[in-house]
Design a protein around this motif. Structure first.
Motif, mmCIF file in Angstrom:
data_model
loop_
_atom_site.group_PDB
_atom_site.id
_atom_site.type_symbol
_atom_site.label_atom_id
_atom_site.label_comp_id
_atom_site.label_asym_id
_atom_site.label_seq_id
_atom_site.Cartn_x
_atom_site.Cartn_y
_atom_site.Cartn_z
ATOM 1 N N THR A 7 0.829 -1.214 0.000
ATOM 2 C CA THR A 7 0.000 0.000 0.000
ATOM 3 C C THR A 7 0.856 1.254 0.000
ATOM 4 O O THR A 7 0.500 2.253 -0.636
ATOM 5 C CB THR A 7 -0.965 0.025 1.209
ATOM 6 O OG1 THR A 7 -0.211 -0.144 2.405
ATOM 7 C CG2 THR A 7 -2.011 -1.061 1.100
ATOM 8 N N VAL A 10 2.204 1.687 -3.611
ATOM 9 C CA VAL A 10 1.153 2.171 -4.517
ATOM 10 C C VAL A 10 0.837 3.642 -4.243
ATOM 11 O O VAL A 10 0.693 4.439 -5.168
ATOM 12 C CB VAL A 10 -0.108 1.288 -4.396
ATOM 13 C CG1 VAL A 10 -1.278 1.894 -5.149
ATOM 14 C CG2 VAL A 10 0.186 -0.113 -4.905
ATOM 15 N N ARG A 11 0.767 3.999 -2.981
ATOM 16 C CA ARG A 11 0.473 5.394 -2.612
ATOM 17 C C ARG A 11 1.570 6.324 -3.145
ATOM 18 O O ARG A 11 1.289 7.371 -3.721
ATOM 19 C CB ARG A 11 0.358 5.507 -1.093
ATOM 20 C CG ARG A 11 -0.120 6.859 -0.622
ATOM 21 C CD ARG A 11 -0.324 6.906 0.882
ATOM 22 N NE ARG A 11 -1.324 5.937 1.308
ATOM 23 C CZ ARG A 11 -1.109 4.966 2.212
ATOM 24 N NH1 ARG A 11 0.048 4.860 2.810
ATOM 25 N NH2 ARG A 11 -2.068 4.132 2.538
ATOM 26 N N ARG A 12 2.823 5.932 -2.957
ATOM 27 C CA ARG A 12 3.940 6.762 -3.418
ATOM 28 C C ARG A 12 3.982 6.819 -4.949
ATOM 29 O O ARG A 12 4.247 7.883 -5.527
ATOM 30 C CB ARG A 12 5.270 6.243 -2.856
ATOM 31 C CG ARG A 12 6.464 7.039 -3.285
ATOM 32 C CD ARG A 12 6.380 8.484 -2.805
ATOM 33 N NE ARG A 12 7.526 9.231 -3.276
ATOM 34 C CZ ARG A 12 7.488 10.501 -3.680
ATOM 35 N NH1 ARG A 12 6.374 11.188 -3.590
ATOM 36 N NH2 ARG A 12 8.554 11.088 -4.121
ATOM 37 N N TYR A 14 1.486 6.654 -6.944
ATOM 38 C CA TYR A 14 0.408 7.556 -7.356
ATOM 39 C C TYR A 14 0.834 9.013 -7.205
ATOM 40 O O TYR A 14 0.580 9.842 -8.085
ATOM 41 C CB TYR A 14 -0.846 7.264 -6.526
ATOM 42 C CG TYR A 14 -2.045 8.071 -6.951
ATOM 43 C CD1 TYR A 14 -2.729 7.764 -8.121
ATOM 44 C CD2 TYR A 14 -2.494 9.141 -6.186
ATOM 45 C CE1 TYR A 14 -3.835 8.507 -8.520
ATOM 46 C CE2 TYR A 14 -3.596 9.883 -6.571
ATOM 47 C CZ TYR A 14 -4.264 9.560 -7.740
ATOM 48 O OH TYR A 14 -5.352 10.303 -8.130
ATOM 49 N N GLU A 15 1.506 9.321 -6.099
ATOM 50 C CA GLU A 15 2.000 10.687 -5.893
ATOM 51 C C GLU A 15 2.983 11.076 -6.993
ATOM 52 O O GLU A 15 2.916 12.189 -7.536
ATOM 53 C CB GLU A 15 2.692 10.807 -4.541
ATOM 54 C CG GLU A 15 1.767 10.722 -3.355
ATOM 55 C CD GLU A 15 2.519 10.640 -2.030
ATOM 56 O OE1 GLU A 15 3.782 10.609 -2.031
ATOM 57 O OE2 GLU A 15 1.851 10.598 -0.991
ATOM 58 N N TRP A 17 3.217 9.820 -9.984
ATOM 59 C CA TRP A 17 2.470 9.905 -11.235
ATOM 60 C C TRP A 17 1.761 11.246 -11.348
ATOM 61 O O TRP A 17 1.812 11.900 -12.387
ATOM 62 C CB TRP A 17 1.486 8.738 -11.289
ATOM 63 C CG TRP A 17 0.548 8.748 -12.449
ATOM 64 C CD1 TRP A 17 0.855 8.449 -13.748
ATOM 65 C CD2 TRP A 17 -0.847 9.043 -12.418
ATOM 66 N NE1 TRP A 17 -0.267 8.545 -14.527
ATOM 67 C CE2 TRP A 17 -1.333 8.909 -13.737
ATOM 68 C CE3 TRP A 17 -1.730 9.396 -11.412
ATOM 69 C CZ2 TRP A 17 -2.660 9.117 -14.057
ATOM 70 C CZ3 TRP A 17 -3.059 9.603 -11.741
ATOM 71 C CH2 TRP A 17 -3.513 9.474 -13.049
ATOM 72 N N GLN A 18 1.135 11.681 -10.262
ATOM 73 C CA GLN A 18 0.454 12.977 -10.261
ATOM 74 C C GLN A 18 1.445 14.117 -10.471
ATOM 75 O O GLN A 18 1.180 15.041 -11.243
ATOM 76 C CB GLN A 18 -0.297 13.192 -8.957
ATOM 77 C CG GLN A 18 -1.564 12.393 -8.853
ATOM 78 C CD GLN A 18 -2.311 12.707 -7.579
ATOM 79 O OE1 GLN A 18 -1.737 12.719 -6.498
ATOM 80 N NE2 GLN A 18 -3.604 12.954 -7.716
ATOM 81 N N GLU A 22 0.459 13.058 -14.662
ATOM 82 C CA GLU A 22 -0.432 11.925 -14.923
ATOM 83 C C GLU A 22 -0.292 11.344 -16.335
ATOM 84 O O GLU A 22 -1.282 11.163 -17.054
ATOM 85 C CB GLU A 22 -1.883 12.315 -14.631
ATOM 86 C CG GLU A 22 -2.062 12.800 -13.207
ATOM 87 C CD GLU A 22 -3.470 13.260 -12.874
ATOM 88 O OE1 GLU A 22 -4.393 13.120 -13.713
ATOM 89 O OE2 GLU A 22 -3.657 13.766 -11.747
ATOM 90 N N ASP A 27 2.634 3.341 -15.522
ATOM 91 C CA ASP A 27 2.344 2.847 -14.183
ATOM 92 C C ASP A 27 3.465 1.984 -13.610
ATOM 93 O O ASP A 27 3.843 2.148 -12.451
ATOM 94 C CB ASP A 27 1.004 2.106 -14.146
ATOM 95 C CG ASP A 27 0.910 0.995 -15.176
ATOM 96 O OD1 ASP A 27 1.436 1.166 -16.291
ATOM 97 O OD2 ASP A 27 0.292 -0.038 -14.859
ATOM 98 N N TYR A 31 5.722 2.706 -10.280
ATOM 99 C CA TYR A 31 5.699 1.696 -9.223
ATOM 100 C C TYR A 31 7.131 1.322 -8.821
ATOM 101 O O TYR A 31 7.469 1.297 -7.643
ATOM 102 C CB TYR A 31 4.930 0.452 -9.678
ATOM 103 C CG TYR A 31 4.843 -0.601 -8.604
ATOM 104 C CD1 TYR A 31 3.782 -0.616 -7.713
ATOM 105 C CD2 TYR A 31 5.835 -1.565 -8.469
ATOM 106 C CE1 TYR A 31 3.706 -1.577 -6.713
ATOM 107 C CE2 TYR A 31 5.768 -2.521 -7.480
ATOM 108 C CZ TYR A 31 4.702 -2.526 -6.600
ATOM 109 O OH TYR A 31 4.642 -3.471 -5.615
#
Length: 53
Positions: A7, A10-12, A14-15, A17-18, A22, A27, A31
């Protein structure tokens, strides 16, 4: 040595990626970058021994 939690990775990711705007299809790249960052962070944390508690 502890592995980073899924988790957290995945959270990092996503950060990251943003922050990169984006982009599509990146992905796996984010990751792996997040996983590496978290592993390196774990290595840099000080080891606690009875002398420094």
């Amino acid at each position: 040595m502890n592995q980073p939690a899924e988790t957290d990775i995945v959270r990092r990711a996503y950060e990251l990626w943003q922050q990169a705007g984006e982009p599509e299809g990146k992905d796996q790249e984010f990751y792996h970058q997040a996983e590496q960052e978290l592993r390196n962070e774990d290595k840099s944390s000080p080891v606690r021994t009875p002398d420094n508690l």
